[in-house]
Each structure stands twice: as structure tokens, then as C-alpha cells.
Write an enzyme that holds these catalytic residues in place. Structure first.
Site, PDB file in Angstrom:
ATOM      1  CG  HIS A  13      -5.181  -2.431  -0.624  1.00  0.00           C
ATOM      2  ND1 HIS A  13      -4.358  -2.003  -1.655  1.00  0.00           N
ATOM      3  CD2 HIS A  13      -4.917  -1.618   0.431  1.00  0.00           C
ATOM      4  CE1 HIS A  13      -3.636  -0.974  -1.230  1.00  0.00           C
ATOM      5  NE2 HIS A  13      -3.948  -0.719   0.028  1.00  0.00           N
ATOM      6  CB  SER A  67      -0.957  -0.030   1.201  1.00  0.00           C
ATOM      7  OG  SER A  67      -1.919   0.992   1.092  1.00  0.00           O
ATOM      8  CD  GLU A  83      -1.989  -2.346  -4.467  1.00  0.00           C
ATOM      9  OE1 GLU A  83      -3.208  -2.412  -4.238  1.00  0.00           O
ATOM     10  OE2 GLU A  83      -1.228  -1.595  -3.841  1.00  0.00           O
TER      11      GLU A  83
END
Length: 304
Positions: free
Chosen positions: A275, A112, A206
Site C-alpha cells: 500500500h 490489497s 505485505e
């Protein structure tokens, strides 16, 4: 593209691992659970002084977060650094930690917003580990495959990933350095010393809660700057918590496929990274073999 990357030493049982919070506030229960899991491997786990702190939306002030990270980097017993969670804030630390990271190659673990720290590592020629963090280690069972792969990599046992195909995949093979992470974070670093979009690499991407038009806009930035054309391969991970917009002319994956259709490198979609609970650990900066076939997608790491 051939780049000599430094591989941090693999761990042995009893080595130290520090948990730090370089960005947002973390639920203490997740840190407690992660400590229990990591100690069972077995590792000697330390929790940084401000790991459970609070300063506005962050786990500490910028100086406190930098100090925690530096302490982990300069403590000889600590061989790996697990970021407790992501959430915005890592960008505050990049310039201040750049030399410290370069002088103390250790496995930095997370995903992230931690993509910014991985970008820092790449800029300094050091491998790092895009992988699950404290919440995953607490909430998922001990035999969860991503947890087990994380443990194996840290102790020097490198996995070979054999994953499902997707209708939009484009077959091919590549052997190149692997870089990537969260799209929004990485695109925010374009044009800085921490820009990871380099020619001849296999890129994985992502994101979470980004509308498809924003993802397409980021991809156009990469396309118009020549970065998409120069890749050796593309791994499209899991994009989550967004709503498809038919008015754009296709699903998000279809839009990405259209953006790269003129290039001839291998592309895979829906790879388990992002995630999601099934978030496979990936060694950033490592040379990989990436093969997209009709029956499977294969990814392996070419390091000792």
C-alpha cells in the site's frame, strides 16, 4: 514445485479492458482518471454497471458485483479486468466466480483485498497481476515507473526488477512460482480451496494497519503448519500504517527475520510492493527467478 499455469493472452493496442468494483465503494474521480490513462495506452475501456454503485460499504450487492465480474469475463472484447480498488468484500465472490474465472482466463489486476481474487486464480491455475489500481493511475504521473511497468506487462514486455538491499536480507537464489499478496487476506483463506501457501513457491507478503503482534501471529500460523519451512523464497514487502512495539523484542522486520532464520532460502525485506506509491506489478502464478545478493535484489519473470 512445478505447476503448469495458464497465462492469459497479452494485450494489443485497441483491446478492451473493463473496470469493476468487486469490493468497496470507489471515488468516481479515480475511475475517471484511470479511464483517461488507460485510453491513452491505447485500450478500449468500459466501466461496469455497478462500478460506481453503493450498497452499504460495498460498490454493489453481492449479486451485482458478481454480475459485473461475469459480464467482464464473458465479453469477448474484454481482455483484462482492472479492479477499481480493494477494501473488504472480495471473499463474497470466490465460490460463485470460481468456474467463470477458470473458463475465461483474463488478466485480473489489483492488490490489497484483490489478493483474494488472485488466490482464486492460483487455485484455478491461472496467472494474474498484483498491481496498482485506479487511484494510482489517476494520482501518479504518466512516467511513474509502476504505471509504466503495468502497461509493459499487459502488452507482453516483461520487466526485470533490480532493487536495493536491506540489512536483514539473506542471500540466495530460487526459481519457482510466485504467489502472495496481503497477509491478512491470504491467512483468512488458509484451509480453503484458495489457500496459496504451497510448498516450493516464492511468497511475497505485505499489509496495512496491522499491529506487529498480529503479523507475528499470522506468521506463527504459517510456521506451525509447516508452510514457512516449505517455501523456496520469501519477499517481505512494505508494511504500512502501524506502530512498532518494542515490547515484542524487535521491529516488525526483525520479528519476521527471526521467524525464518532457521530456513536456508533467500529472503529480502522492504521490497517495493504494498500500500505505497512504489508498488511494483507482480505476476502471480508465474515462474520467477529470485536472487538476493549483497549488492541488489533481482526478480524476473520466466514466461513467454
Amino acid at each position: 514445485m512445478t505447476v503448469k499455469m495458464i497465462q492469459p493472452p497479452f494485450l494489443i493496442p485497441g483491446d478492451g479492458l473493463a473496470i469493476v468494483s468487486p469490493a468497496s465503494i470507489i471515488n468516481p474521480d479515480y475511475v475517471k482518471g484511470a479511464v483517461k490513462r488507460l485510453e491513452s495506452w491505447p485500450l478500449g475501456v468500459s466501466v461496469s454497471p455497478h462500478c460506481l454503485g453503493k450498497s452499504g460499504a460495498y460498490a454493489g450487492t453481492i449479486d451485482e458485483r458478481i454480475d459485473d465480474f461475469r459480464q467482464a469475463l464473458y465479453t469477448p472484447e474484454v481482455k483484462a479486468i482492472l479492479c477499481s480498488r480493494g477494501g473488504y468484500g472480495c471473499v463474497h465472490l470466490l465460490d460463485q466466480l470460481a468456474d467463470d474465472v477458470a473458463h475465461n482466463p483474463k488478466w485480473i489486476i489489483g492488490f490489497s483485498d484483490i489478493s483474494a481474487l488472485h488466490a482464486l486464480c492460483v487455485s484455478r491455475g491461472i496467472m494474474s497481476l498484483h498491481a496498482p489500481m485506479c487511484k494510482h493511475l489517476t494520482a501518479e504521473p504518466a512516467d511513474d515507473r509502476c504505471t509504466q511497468y503495468l502497461r509493459q506487462i499487459l502488452f507482453g514486455e516483461l520487466p526485470h526488477y533490480h532493487e536495493k538491499t536491506h540489512p536483514l536480507n539473506r542471500c540466495g537464489e530460487a526459481r519457482a512460482m510466485l504467489v502472495g499478496g496481503n497477509m491478512a487476506v491470504l491467512c483468512g483463506l488458509i484451509g480453503t480451496p484458495y489457500d496459496v501457501f504451497r510448498p516450493g513457491t516464492v511468497l511475497f507478503i505485505e499489509d496495512i494497519a496491522e499491529p506487529p503482534y498480529k503479523i507475528e501471529r499470522m506468521l506463527y500460523q504459517l510456521k506451525l503448519s509447516g508452510r514457512l519451512a516449505s517455501l523456496a523464497g520469501l519477499i517481505v514487502g512494505r508494511f504500512t500504517e502501524y506502530t512498532e512495539n518494542p515490547g515484542l523484542g524487535g521491529t516488525l522486520y526483525e520479528l519476521i527475520s527471526q521467524m525464518v532464520e532457521e530456513y536456508d532460502y533467500p529472503v529480502c525485506f522492504d521490497f517495493p510492493v504494498g500500500h505505497v506509491p512504489d508498488n511494483l506489478p507482480l505476476i502471480e502464478g508465474a515462474e520467477v527467478t529470485f536472487a538476493v545478493g549483497k549488492q541488489s535484489v533481482e526478480l524476473s519473470f520466466c514466461i513467454k
